[in-house]
Motif scaffolding. Structure first.
Motif, PDB file in Angstrom:
ATOM      1  N   ARG A   1      -5.507 -17.330  -1.698  1.00  8.36           N
ATOM      2  CA  ARG A   1      -6.040 -15.852  -1.571  1.00  8.36           C
ATOM      3  C   ARG A   1      -5.888 -15.275  -0.452  1.00  8.36           C
ATOM      4  NH1 ARG A   1     -10.296 -14.319  -4.654  1.00  8.36           N
ATOM      5  NH2 ARG A   1     -10.616 -15.582  -6.567  1.00  8.36           N
ATOM      6  N   ALA A   2      -5.771 -15.934   0.800  1.00 11.25           N
ATOM      7  CA  ALA A   2      -5.551 -15.009   1.913  1.00 11.25           C
ATOM      8  C   ALA A   2      -4.314 -14.462   1.870  1.00 11.25           C
ATOM      9  CB  ALA A   2      -5.668 -15.868   3.119  1.00 11.25           C
ATOM     10  N   GLU A   3      -3.415 -15.235   1.496  1.00  5.67           N
ATOM     11  CA  GLU A   3      -2.003 -14.809   1.484  1.00  5.67           C
ATOM     12  C   GLU A   3      -1.694 -13.537   0.460  1.00  5.67           C
ATOM     13  OE1 GLU A   3       0.805 -18.082   0.822  1.00  5.67           O
ATOM     14  OE2 GLU A   3       0.267 -18.981   2.759  1.00  5.67           O
ATOM     15  N   GLN A   4      -2.326 -13.874  -0.735  1.00  4.07           N
ATOM     16  CA  GLN A   4      -2.151 -12.881  -1.733  1.00  4.07           C
ATOM     17  C   GLN A   4      -2.720 -11.502  -1.524  1.00  4.07           C
ATOM     18  OE1 GLN A   4      -0.599 -12.787  -4.472  1.00  4.07           O
ATOM     19  NE2 GLN A   4      -1.113 -10.911  -5.447  1.00  4.07           N
ATOM     20  N   GLN A   5      -4.059 -11.488  -0.585  1.00  2.00           N
ATOM     21  CA  GLN A   5      -4.821 -10.370  -0.031  1.00  2.00           C
ATOM     22  C   GLN A   5      -3.879  -9.539   0.812  1.00  2.00           C
ATOM     23  OE1 GLN A   5      -6.858  -8.416  -0.650  1.00  2.00           O
ATOM     24  NE2 GLN A   5      -7.455  -7.443   1.301  1.00  2.00           N
ATOM     25  N   ILE A   6      -3.204 -10.400   1.804  1.00  2.00           N
ATOM     26  CA  ILE A   6      -2.261  -9.606   2.682  1.00  2.00           C
ATOM     27  C   ILE A   6      -1.174  -8.953   1.939  1.00  2.00           C
ATOM     28  CG2 ILE A   6      -0.480  -9.885   4.397  1.00  2.00           C
ATOM     29  CD1 ILE A   6      -2.144 -12.261   5.356  1.00  2.00           C
ATOM     30  N   ALA A   7      -0.681  -9.273   0.964  1.00  2.00           N
ATOM     31  CA  ALA A   7       0.342  -8.648   0.185  1.00  2.00           C
ATOM     32  C   ALA A   7      -0.341  -7.552  -0.822  1.00  2.00           C
ATOM     33  CB  ALA A   7       1.016  -9.762  -0.924  1.00  2.00           C
ATOM     34  N   GLU A   8      -1.492  -7.750  -1.315  1.00  3.25           N
ATOM     35  CA  GLU A   8      -2.098  -6.488  -2.014  1.00  3.25           C
ATOM     36  C   GLU A   8      -2.494  -5.729  -1.051  1.00  3.25           C
ATOM     37  OE1 GLU A   8      -4.486  -7.782  -5.334  1.00  3.25           O
ATOM     38  OE2 GLU A   8      -3.385  -9.437  -5.843  1.00  3.25           O
ATOM     39  N   ALA A   9      -3.168  -5.923   0.143  1.00  8.31           N
ATOM     40  CA  ALA A   9      -3.465  -4.954   0.791  1.00  8.31           C
ATOM     41  C   ALA A   9      -2.309  -3.803   1.224  1.00  8.31           C
ATOM     42  CB  ALA A   9      -4.013  -5.495   2.266  1.00  8.31           C
ATOM     43  N   ALA A  10      -1.155  -4.621   1.582  1.00  7.47           N
ATOM     44  CA  ALA A  10      -0.097  -3.476   1.783  1.00  7.47           C
ATOM     45  C   ALA A  10       0.442  -2.834   0.573  1.00  7.47           C
ATOM     46  CB  ALA A  10       1.495  -4.639   2.214  1.00  7.47           C
ATOM     47  N   ILE A  11       0.299  -3.153  -0.630  1.00  8.23           N
ATOM     48  CA  ILE A  11       0.751  -2.583  -2.046  1.00  8.23           C
ATOM     49  C   ILE A  11      -0.572  -1.338  -1.857  1.00  8.23           C
ATOM     50  CG2 ILE A  11       0.339  -2.688  -4.429  1.00  8.23           C
ATOM     51  CD1 ILE A  11       1.424  -5.389  -4.261  1.00  8.23           C
ATOM     52  N   LEU A  12      -1.677  -1.598  -1.707  1.00  6.91           N
ATOM     53  CA  LEU A  12      -2.895  -0.482  -1.928  1.00  6.91           C
ATOM     54  C   LEU A  12      -2.588   0.480  -1.031  1.00  6.91           C
ATOM     55  CD1 LEU A  12      -5.863  -2.616  -3.079  1.00  6.91           C
ATOM     56  CD2 LEU A  12      -4.990  -0.911  -4.149  1.00  6.91           C
ATOM     57  N   LYS A  13      -2.075   0.091   0.363  1.00 10.55           N
ATOM     58  CA  LYS A  13      -1.985   1.103   1.398  1.00 10.55           C
ATOM     59  C   LYS A  13      -0.888   1.922   1.070  1.00 10.55           C
ATOM     60  CE  LYS A  13      -1.377   1.109   6.543  1.00 10.55           C
ATOM     61  NZ  LYS A  13      -0.462   1.888   6.469  1.00 10.55           N
ATOM     62  N   SER A  14       0.241   1.364   0.574  1.00 12.07           N
ATOM     63  CA  SER A  14       1.381   1.990   0.311  1.00 12.07           C
ATOM     64  C   SER A  14       0.990   3.196  -0.786  1.00 12.07           C
ATOM     65  CB  SER A  14       2.486   1.287  -0.088  1.00 12.07           C
ATOM     66  OG  SER A  14       3.412   2.098  -0.820  1.00 12.07           O
ATOM     67  N   TYR A  15       0.295   2.735  -1.740  1.00 16.35           N
ATOM     68  CA  TYR A  15       0.022   3.522  -3.092  1.00 16.35           C
ATOM     69  C   TYR A  15      -0.922   4.614  -2.412  1.00 16.35           C
ATOM     70  CZ  TYR A  15      -1.756   4.738  -7.728  1.00 16.35           C
ATOM     71  OH  TYR A  15      -2.208   5.445  -8.817  1.00 16.35           O
ATOM     72  N   LEU A  16      -1.938   4.466  -1.789  1.00 24.15           N
ATOM     73  CA  LEU A  16      -2.526   5.593  -1.313  1.00 24.15           C
ATOM     74  C   LEU A  16      -2.006   6.641  -0.307  1.00 24.15           C
ATOM     75  CD1 LEU A  16      -5.916   3.651  -0.240  1.00 24.15           C
ATOM     76  CD2 LEU A  16      -5.567   4.739  -2.513  1.00 24.15           C
ATOM     77  N   GLU A  17      -0.724   6.066   0.207  1.00 23.74           N
ATOM     78  CA  GLU A  17       0.009   7.031   1.069  1.00 23.74           C
ATOM     79  C   GLU A  17       1.157   7.768   0.314  1.00 23.74           C
ATOM     80  OE1 GLU A  17       1.566   4.154   3.875  1.00 23.74           O
ATOM     81  OE2 GLU A  17      -0.145   4.139   5.247  1.00 23.74           O
ATOM     82  N   THR A  18       1.363   7.236  -1.009  1.00 28.41           N
ATOM     83  CA  THR A  18       2.702   7.697  -1.659  1.00 28.41           C
ATOM     84  C   THR A  18       2.221   8.454  -3.124  1.00 28.41           C
ATOM     85  OG1 THR A  18       3.132   5.614  -2.869  1.00 28.41           O
ATOM     86  CG2 THR A  18       4.065   6.136  -0.680  1.00 28.41           C
ATOM     87  N   HIS A  19       0.952   8.629  -3.264  1.00 29.74           N
ATOM     88  CA  HIS A  19       0.096   9.161  -4.395  1.00 29.74           C
ATOM     89  C   HIS A  19      -0.791  10.289  -4.163  1.00 29.74           C
ATOM     90  CE1 HIS A  19       2.240   5.441  -6.278  1.00 29.74           C
ATOM     91  NE2 HIS A  19       2.045   6.236  -7.247  1.00 29.74           N
ATOM     92  N   PHE A  20      -0.952  11.257  -4.958  1.00 28.71           N
ATOM     93  CA  PHE A  20      -1.992  12.225  -4.971  1.00 28.71           C
ATOM     94  C   PHE A  20      -2.837  11.983  -6.331  1.00 28.71           C
ATOM     95  CE2 PHE A  20       1.232  14.139  -7.325  1.00 28.71           C
ATOM     96  CZ  PHE A  20       0.812  14.824  -8.358  1.00 28.71           C
ATOM     97  N   PHE A  21      -3.964  12.459  -6.282  1.00 28.37           N
ATOM     98  CA  PHE A  21      -4.873  12.491  -7.493  1.00 28.37           C
ATOM     99  C   PHE A  21      -5.343  13.989  -7.854  1.00 28.37           C
ATOM    100  CE2 PHE A  21      -7.965  13.181  -3.969  1.00 28.37           C
ATOM    101  CZ  PHE A  21      -8.945  13.679  -4.660  1.00 28.37           C
ATOM    102  N   ASP A  22      -5.457  14.276  -9.282  1.00 30.04           N
ATOM    103  CA  ASP A  22      -6.242  15.309  -9.779  1.00 30.04           C
ATOM    104  C   ASP A  22      -7.284  14.963 -10.620  1.00 30.04           C
ATOM    105  OD1 ASP A  22      -4.473  17.305  -8.843  1.00 30.04           O
ATOM    106  OD2 ASP A  22      -3.000  16.927 -10.244  1.00 30.04           O
TER     107      ASP A  22
END
Length: 329
Positions: free
Chosen positions: A36-57
């Motif tokens: 779980r700890a390792e998976q969370q590190i990987a997914e935290a990076a995925i979410l951070k990247s998503y929020l930085e590279t996407h916009f919403f309407d």
């Protein structure tokens, strides 16, 4: 908003479905869950990247003007100048601990809900509309029937029990709901419809799989999938699943926000206290061993509106003590 009172669905919905683990009966090898700890590190990076590279309407839905469809797209091409989600003034976050791992949930706070209304607890029942989707489109290579992002969508309000005895809502969903409240008023019309005021809670939450379906996945959700939910919260009912006068959230004896575990089952039978009418198994119903009164008539029972007794003075309340069988009501 207006909904038909008598056609509101009641259920636990896809959000609460418990997917079956694969076994080797069909020739598939059982794969142990990832750390779980390792998976969370990987997914935290995925979410951070998503929020930085996407916009919403936000797009109104003709079938329900109060139900906002929140869409997401990549900042590129014609959209290269759009503001990333990470820069939105609406974005907030909170940390939820589960299985000794800290998970960060991100929120777009459109409306917190009426200040005059109480937020739901992690064990209450809520009237909501929602849209659930994956961060990215599925592809046919996923061997998944649904090849799009959206895996569930409820435009007509439905009641969701956040801690159903058979299938509680996923942790991230429960823990996001507790920060919002419903509409300040609701008016029943002569034609059986109900109008809610416009100050209902409205938000989008981005969550890692560790507080979602994690390794289980489901028909439309691959294992280890971060999720997005956009939710409108209209109304809250305090849940007392066993009708014993103690709201379900107060039957979480070890305060771990989970009423299903063995630490919340005083008599060790097949029912945890929140769904057991006789918590200590002494033959006297729990509701008869306490005094529970909604003193301020607000529709909710708070801890200070319950009188507990300890007749033998051993520090254990009557409804949790087989030695005390005095009927108080």
């Amino acid at each position: 908003m207006r909904i038909t009172k008598y056609t509101i669905l009641v259920g636990t919905l896809l959000i609460a479905l418990q997917a079956c683990n694969k076994d080797d009966d069909g020739g598939q090898e059982i794969v142990p869950p990832r750390d779980r700890a390792e998976q969370q590190i990987a997914e935290a990076a995925i979410l951070k990247s998503y929020l930085e590279t996407h916009f919403f309407d936000t797009i109104p839905n003709p079938a329900n003007p109060d139900y906002n469809i929140v869409t997401f797209d990549t900042i590129a091409g014609d959209n290269k100048d759009r503001q990333p989600i990470s820069k939105s003034t609406l974005l907030q976050s909170k940390i939820v601990k589960f299985e000794e791992v800290d998970y960060t949930l991100y929120f777009l706070n459109f409306k917190k809900g009426a200040e005059s209304k109480r937020n739901p607890t992690f064990a209450d029942s809520t009237l909501i509309t929602y849209r659930g989707e994956l961060l990215y489109d599925l592809t046919p290579d996923d061997n998944n029937i649904n090849t799009g992002k959206v895996f569930d969508n409820k435009v007509t309000p439905v009641w969701l029990d956040l801690f159903s005895p058979t299938a509680p809502a996923i942790i991230g969903f429960r823990e996001s709901m507790v920060d919002y409240s419903g509409a300040s008023s609701a008016v029943e019309n002569s034609d059986g419809t109900v109008d809610f005021s416009q100050d209902f809670g409205n938000f989008t939450v981005f969550m890692p799989s560790g507080v979602g379906y994690y390794d289980r996945g489901s028909l439309n959700i691959p294992p280890y999938s971060p999720l997005i939910f956009t939710i409108q919260l209209y109304q809250i009912n305090e849940a007392d699943h066993d009708g014993d006068g103690i709201p379900s959230y107060l039957e979480d004896l070890d305060n771990d926000r989970n009423v299903l575990d063995n630490d919340d089952n005083t008599d060790g039978d097949s029912l945890a206290n929140y769904s057991d009418r006789d918590d200590d198994g002494d033959g006297i119903l729990t509701k008869d061993e306490i005094t529970s009164i909604d003193a301020n008539n607000d529709g909710f029972i708070s801890s200070d509106e319950i009188t507990y007794y300890d007749d033998d003075g051993d520090g254990i309340q009557n409804h949790l003590d087989k030695d005390d069988r005095s009927i108080k009501n």
